[in-house]
Design an enzyme around this catalytic site. Structure first.
Site, mmCIF file in Angstrom:
data_model
loop_
_atom_site.group_PDB
_atom_site.id
_atom_site.type_symbol
_atom_site.label_atom_id
_atom_site.label_comp_id
_atom_site.label_asym_id
_atom_site.label_seq_id
_atom_site.Cartn_x
_atom_site.Cartn_y
_atom_site.Cartn_z
ATOM 1 C CG HIS A 103 -6.940 5.368 1.244
ATOM 2 N ND1 HIS A 103 -7.295 4.328 2.080
ATOM 3 C CD2 HIS A 103 -5.668 5.687 1.602
ATOM 4 C CE1 HIS A 103 -6.301 4.050 2.894
ATOM 5 N NE2 HIS A 103 -5.292 4.861 2.623
ATOM 6 C CG ASP A 106 3.369 -5.552 -21.881
ATOM 7 O OD1 ASP A 106 2.807 -6.294 -22.701
ATOM 8 O OD2 ASP A 106 4.308 -4.781 -22.189
ATOM 9 C CG HIS A 140 -1.663 1.297 1.400
ATOM 10 N ND1 HIS A 140 -2.416 1.840 0.386
ATOM 11 C CD2 HIS A 140 -1.780 2.153 2.455
ATOM 12 C CE1 HIS A 140 -2.981 2.962 0.801
ATOM 13 N NE2 HIS A 140 -2.606 3.178 2.049
ATOM 14 C CE1 TYR A 154 8.775 -8.956 -22.424
ATOM 15 C CE2 TYR A 154 8.926 -10.044 -20.293
ATOM 16 C CZ TYR A 154 9.221 -8.980 -21.114
ATOM 17 O OH TYR A 154 9.988 -7.946 -20.635
ATOM 18 C CG HIS A 209 -0.788 7.381 0.754
ATOM 19 N ND1 HIS A 209 -2.118 7.730 0.864
ATOM 20 C CD2 HIS A 209 -0.553 6.483 1.739
ATOM 21 C CE1 HIS A 209 -2.663 7.079 1.882
ATOM 22 N NE2 HIS A 209 -1.728 6.317 2.431
#
Length: 231
Positions: free
Chosen positions: A170, A121, A96, A228, A98
């Site tokens: 958020h 991708d 997480h 790939y 910001h």
């Protein structure tokens, strides 16, 4: 893996987040799940990255959320991490942040459209944005209910194919098979969010990538016949 190794891996993933400049001060956290033992390691709450050490990572029981040893307090986002691990099979690392561009899309309440092959991708279609939490959800169980709105946003979607979400107002959460892969997802998310913002600035009328191109780029990396990279 033993507790020491789990803490070391989680610490390294958190430090990679700082190395990639996705965090300022304490604005982020990474966790990793040991699925075999049902144990989660996560960054401690409010500790600057410069002060972190592997032994400071906090161990929690996946099901109960209880601390497994005397330790620092876990990240305040820990209940969100735990609930997502319970909801999304195969996810064993969560990040997480910001980060600026992904957070800007979250604050705008806009899903991140797939405008080009770089996005395709890594993410199968748009990166969804959640709804706002209700006043009741915010007051009672805010962090757990953050996971609820993420889960809602993925109804009909495969979270392993689109390993990120924008929580409205958020910021982003991203995930993967371990902590380091979740950081990778977060770094890629930030870059494609930046690309999308610049694209929309240059050409506000820009359209999403045609489905056939998006499918080609996603499947050549992630499909059953992916070609790939190296074997």
């Amino acid at each position: 893996m033993n507790a020491k190794e789990l803490k070391e891996r989680t610490y390294e993933a958190n430090m990679e987040l700082e190395r990639k400049k996705l965090v300022i001060y304490t604005w982020g956290n990474v966790s990793q799940l040991d699925a075999d033992r049902g144990i989660v390691a996560i960054k401690p709450s409010g500790v600057p990255y410069a002060q972190l050490a592997p032994e400071m990572m906090v161990l929690m029981d996946l099901e109960s959320g209880n601390l497994l040893e005397e330790s620092l307090r876990p990240s305040s986002d820990a209940p969100t991490h735990l609930a997502l691990y319970r909801a999304f099979d195969g996810v064993c690392g969560i990040t997480h942040t910001h980060s600026t561009y992904a957070t800007a899309w979250a604050q705008a309440g806009r899903a991140l459209p797939c405008l080009g092959t770089t996005h395709a991708d890594y993410f199968h279609g748009e990166v969804p944005v959640t709804r706002f939490l209700t006043p009741e959800e915010t007051v009672e169980g805010y962090e757990e209910n953050t996971a609820v709105v993420i889960w809602e946003a993925f109804q009909g979607k495969n979270p392993l194919h689109t390993p990120a979400v924008l929580v409205r107002g958020h910021g982003p959460f991203a995930w993967g098979k371990d902590g380091m892969e979740s950081v990778h997802s977060a770094v890629v998310l930030e870059e494609v969010a930046k690309m999308a913002l610049l694209t929309m600035h240059i050409a506000p009328e820009a359209q999403s990538l045609p489905d056939y191109l998006g499918e080609k780029h996603f499947l050549r990396k992630h499909g059953p016949n992916a070609y790939y990279g190296q074997k």
